[in-house]
Structures are given as structure tokens and as C-alpha cells.
Design an enzyme around this catalytic site. Sequence first.
Site, PDB file in Angstrom:
ATOM      1  N   ARG A   1      20.151   0.400  15.691  1.00  0.00           N
ATOM      2  CA  ARG A   1      20.388   1.790  16.096  1.00  0.00           C
ATOM      3  C   ARG A   1      21.760   1.921  16.735  1.00  0.00           C
ATOM      4  O   ARG A   1      22.101   1.180  17.644  1.00  0.00           O
ATOM      5  CB  ARG A   1      19.311   2.237  17.094  1.00  0.00           C
ATOM      6  CG  ARG A   1      17.926   2.161  16.475  1.00  0.00           C
ATOM      7  CD  ARG A   1      16.840   2.655  17.393  1.00  0.00           C
ATOM      8  NE  ARG A   1      15.550   2.491  16.737  1.00  0.00           N
ATOM      9  CZ  ARG A   1      14.389   2.896  17.245  1.00  0.00           C
ATOM     10  NH1 ARG A   1      14.368   3.502  18.430  1.00  0.00           N
ATOM     11  NH2 ARG A   1      13.273   2.707  16.577  1.00  0.00           N
TER      12      ARG A   1
ATOM     13  N   ARG B   1      18.112  -0.329  26.068  1.00  0.00           N
ATOM     14  CA  ARG B   1      18.634   0.427  24.918  1.00  0.00           C
ATOM     15  C   ARG B   1      19.766  -0.379  24.299  1.00  0.00           C
ATOM     16  O   ARG B   1      20.861  -0.430  24.836  1.00  0.00           O
ATOM     17  CB  ARG B   1      19.136   1.805  25.368  1.00  0.00           C
ATOM     18  CG  ARG B   1      19.334   2.802  24.256  1.00  0.00           C
ATOM     19  CD  ARG B   1      19.744   4.157  24.801  1.00  0.00           C
ATOM     20  NE  ARG B   1      18.665   4.851  25.502  1.00  0.00           N
ATOM     21  CZ  ARG B   1      17.677   5.520  24.913  1.00  0.00           C
ATOM     22  NH1 ARG B   1      17.635   5.586  23.609  1.00  0.00           N
ATOM     23  NH2 ARG B   1      16.752   6.110  25.629  1.00  0.00           N
TER      24      ARG B   1
ATOM     25  N   GLU C   1       9.856   4.562  28.767  1.00  0.00           N
ATOM     26  CA  GLU C   1       9.162   4.435  27.488  1.00  0.00           C
ATOM     27  C   GLU C   1       9.067   2.982  27.028  1.00  0.00           C
ATOM     28  O   GLU C   1      10.058   2.254  27.007  1.00  0.00           O
ATOM     29  CB  GLU C   1       9.880   5.249  26.408  1.00  0.00           C
ATOM     30  CG  GLU C   1       9.144   5.166  25.083  1.00  0.00           C
ATOM     31  CD  GLU C   1       9.830   5.938  23.959  1.00  0.00           C
ATOM     32  OE1 GLU C   1      10.674   6.800  24.241  1.00  0.00           O
ATOM     33  OE2 GLU C   1       9.501   5.667  22.795  1.00  0.00           O
TER      34      GLU C   1
ATOM     35  N   SER D   1       5.357   4.215  21.466  1.00  0.00           N
ATOM     36  CA  SER D   1       4.968   5.596  21.167  1.00  0.00           C
ATOM     37  C   SER D   1       4.205   5.595  19.859  1.00  0.00           C
ATOM     38  O   SER D   1       4.259   4.634  19.098  1.00  0.00           O
ATOM     39  CB  SER D   1       6.197   6.500  21.057  1.00  0.00           C
ATOM     40  OG  SER D   1       6.890   6.226  19.869  1.00  0.00           O
TER      41      SER D   1
ATOM     42  N   ARG E   1      12.242  -4.415  24.922  1.00  0.00           N
ATOM     43  CA  ARG E   1      11.729  -3.653  26.061  1.00  0.00           C
ATOM     44  C   ARG E   1      10.539  -4.337  26.726  1.00  0.00           C
ATOM     45  O   ARG E   1      10.340  -4.221  27.939  1.00  0.00           O
ATOM     46  CB  ARG E   1      11.316  -2.253  25.615  1.00  0.00           C
ATOM     47  CG  ARG E   1      12.506  -1.349  25.474  1.00  0.00           C
ATOM     48  CD  ARG E   1      12.118   0.087  25.206  1.00  0.00           C
ATOM     49  NE  ARG E   1      13.339   0.874  25.041  1.00  0.00           N
ATOM     50  CZ  ARG E   1      13.375   2.177  24.791  1.00  0.00           C
ATOM     51  NH1 ARG E   1      12.234   2.842  24.670  1.00  0.00           N
ATOM     52  NH2 ARG E   1      14.516   2.813  24.680  1.00  0.00           N
TER      53      ARG E   1
END
Length: 414
Positions: A254, A269, A341, A344, A382
Amino acid sequence: MLDINFIRENQALVEKSIREKGYQTDLSKLLELDQQRRKLLQKIDKLRQDRNEISAQMKNGKPDSDLVAKAKEIKAQLVKQEPALDAIEKELNDGLKQVPNIIFDDVPLGGEESNLEIRKWGELKAEGVDHLDYATKRNWVDFERGAKVAGSKFYYLKGELALLEQALIQYGIQKVMDHGFEFITVPDVVSTRILEGCGFNPRSSAQSDEYFVEGEDLALIATAEIPLTGYYMDEILNEKDLPVRFAGLSPCFRKEAGTYGKYTRGLFRVHQFNKLEMYVFCLPEESKKIHEQILEIEEEIAQDLELPYHIVSNAAGDLGAPAAKKYDLEFWSPISQKYRELTSCSNCTDFQARSLNIRVRREDGRVETLHTLNGTAIPLARTLMALIENHAEPDGKLKLPLVLRKYFNEENEL
RNA sequence: GGAAGCGUGGCCGAGUGGUUGAAGGCGCACGACUCGAAAUCGUGUAUGCAGCAAUGUAUCGGAGGUUCGAAUCCUCUCGCUUCCGCCA
């Protein structure tokens, strides 16, 4: 994408979702195009019918000059009209890609701040360690050399932390298999049709978060969700074979464009991380139930890893284009005294399946677009961060959750 | 990367430019026969779009072209297979 007929019949509902998700698509233009399209199509179909009838009269190999002349006249008209239809269809299709999926009635309205807490689990620690300082000090992660080799936000995992990632993968694979998912690996690049069919921004978009391969019609995947969705592109599955549950493991790439101001420290991130992703193809009437099941698995994993968390139902403004509803599982970050987060899961209903032409043949023979759902099983970077923050002593060892000890000779800490 | 061959329905496999959306077979579904099953026989069995419907229209990897008419001829393109080269 949405079905134009659905949009025509549910204009208010679609407009509400466009508004609440923060899009600016103009439906009236699309509906106007659709009307033009149908009108022109009927005209063209009639011309084709005439042409076919004339041709049929000449099939004995004796061309009649009158008929040929008539057919030529029809052909001249078709040559004029067909490109017009193509142009309208292309414009309509491009427009349809700008319409996000509708949101379910129970999705909270508003932006991220309106995310609705559903439930929480675990005791929130008052103090925690900074995962980046801790891991760097223990020589478990090297961002400096990652940056030297590939740029900022790339990194090396080393030593026990690198091994811990492998242990998490093993644990995660077993967990999802216990829940009926088939473990599969995926291509780590996809063609742009797949990418866009999944509702991700195309190469041309400034907001695109993907890395593209120069000179090829390929993008590095941002999640295994993308190649998993594409698996059944242009196929019709049998009702009795549904639901299909896949768990795909892949690196995720990403660019993280447009994340200025967001929390980006350490492993939270990054430009590349590994992830085990759950993916389900199912009957339309089953997707809501399966969405809850996927959430339960995510909670089970967080509990296994002894990570305090809460579940939020994401507000409309926090949903991507494909999702009708989404839950976030946010772990408790003691160092920042807030939830962040971790995983999800989204119910994309028929949005992705329609774009990629994935359907189901019902027992009675009807063919319809099926539903797709995705959910994170384990985001490796994460999760490592969350484990350190919650289970490490500031100047001491990292305590292992029970489920991971078997991968380390029953050691209870690293 | 070079050369050759091949791409037709769920699968296999026909297809002199004109009743071919597509023979035949397999598979599948339903029915008959049977106490039941196997075997056998019969019927059915692609998808999109437009239309209330009747029906029409489009699709033989994809895109163009030739023709009154293309699965069939031409061009380009993509994919697969095999051989060669290169390489883990």
C-alpha cells in the site's frame, strides 16, 4: 457496481448512500444515459432483425440485387448507430463505477467519529510499551535499513519477532481451517480489471493506493481480498457449493497515499505487510449471518491472543465503496490510551460480484449475482505491534499468549 | 525472449460463408421401467440485453475488417500447449 435497473427503481436509497458515503455521483445523468441506451438499442435491434430477415431470403446462394441493395441501406444505418450505442454504454458503465454500494439500514450515519461501539472485551492496561522503541532496542525490527533498501515505511523483521510472525501465521491458518475455511495462496499481482472490479481506484486515479507494474496491466495487491474475489470471475457457481470460504495469505502493498496526519508509527501503517484474509462467496440471503460469523472469528482470535478490544460498526462515511456494512475490531493500545484498528470485516453484498460477473445458479435454475464478504484473520505487522504493546515489559521480556507457546517449545515469553 | 500448434456450450468433440445458438457424446435434472438399484428408454439442459408479454437481438478467447450474410475468410491481440534459449 450496482445494477442500473436497481438504481432506477431505488433512486432515493442509492442517493442517500452516495451522500452518506461522501460521494458526488450524479444519478440523473446516469438514468438519462440509460434511457438513451434502451431507446437506441431497440432501434438497432429492429434494424438487425430486418437485416437478418433479408439475409435469410438469400441463403440459397442466389443474391437478388434488390434485396442486396436494401440490406446495404440497413447496413449503412447500423454503421452509423452502433458506435453511438457503444459510446453511450461506455459512458454509462464508467458512471456506474462511480456509484458506491448502498448502506444497510443499521449503519450509523456520519463520519469516523460516528462509529458505533457494539461491545468490548478484556481489561484495558493503563500503561504499555512503545512497540517501535521496544522492538528496535531488541534488534527485532530494522526500519533504517528498510528505508535504505526500499524507502521509508519498509522494514526488516528479525530474530524472535520474525519467528513470532511465522508462529502467528501457523496459528491463524489452523484457526480459520477449524472454522471451515480452505487455506490458499494467491497471486500477489492482479490485472487491473480485477482491481477495479473489487472497487479499488484505477491506475489513473490520484487516490490510488496501489503500486502498479510499469509496462504491464498489473498491480501489486493491497490485500488478498483482491485475487480471492477474482478467483471466480466470469463463473457461475452451483447453489449447493455455497458458501465457499477461502483464507488467503499474502503480502499487502500500500502506498498509503493521503494518510498525512494519521497515526503511522512503526508497524502500524507500512508499505508492505503480510496478512491472512478470510473471504466468502455466498447466497444473498446468507450474507448478513455470515458477516456476523466472520466477526466472531476475528473476536476469537483477538481473545486467543489476549488482546483487549472493542467492536465498532463503521459509520457510512468510513465505509469504502464496495461495503454495505463493516465492522472494525480495534485493539487497545495502552501507550496511546486509545483503540486502534486491528482487523475489519465487510459485507460487500453483490457489489464486487456484479463487477466481476460472479453468479450462482439456484436449485430452480435461476441465475443471480451472489454476495461476497471479506474479513481480516490476522494482519501480521499490526498484530505484532499489539502483542508488544500489551504483553511486553518495558525493559523485559514479551509474554506469549497461551496459543502461541507451542511454537516456541512451550516457552511463555520471548 | 524465439519458433510452432491450439483456443467452440458444465466437460469432450463436430462444424463445404447462408434453416448453426451451434451435430454427436459425456455429465446433470426430471419421467418411464424396477420391490429398490444398475442397465435401458423418453424429455429437458448456455448467458447477456430490450420488452408487460409474444418475441427480438447479441455472444463460438478478445478487438477490428471483408461480405447482403462470418464459428467458418483476413488483420491485430490475449491465453494455453509443445520445442529452443535463459534462470531459481
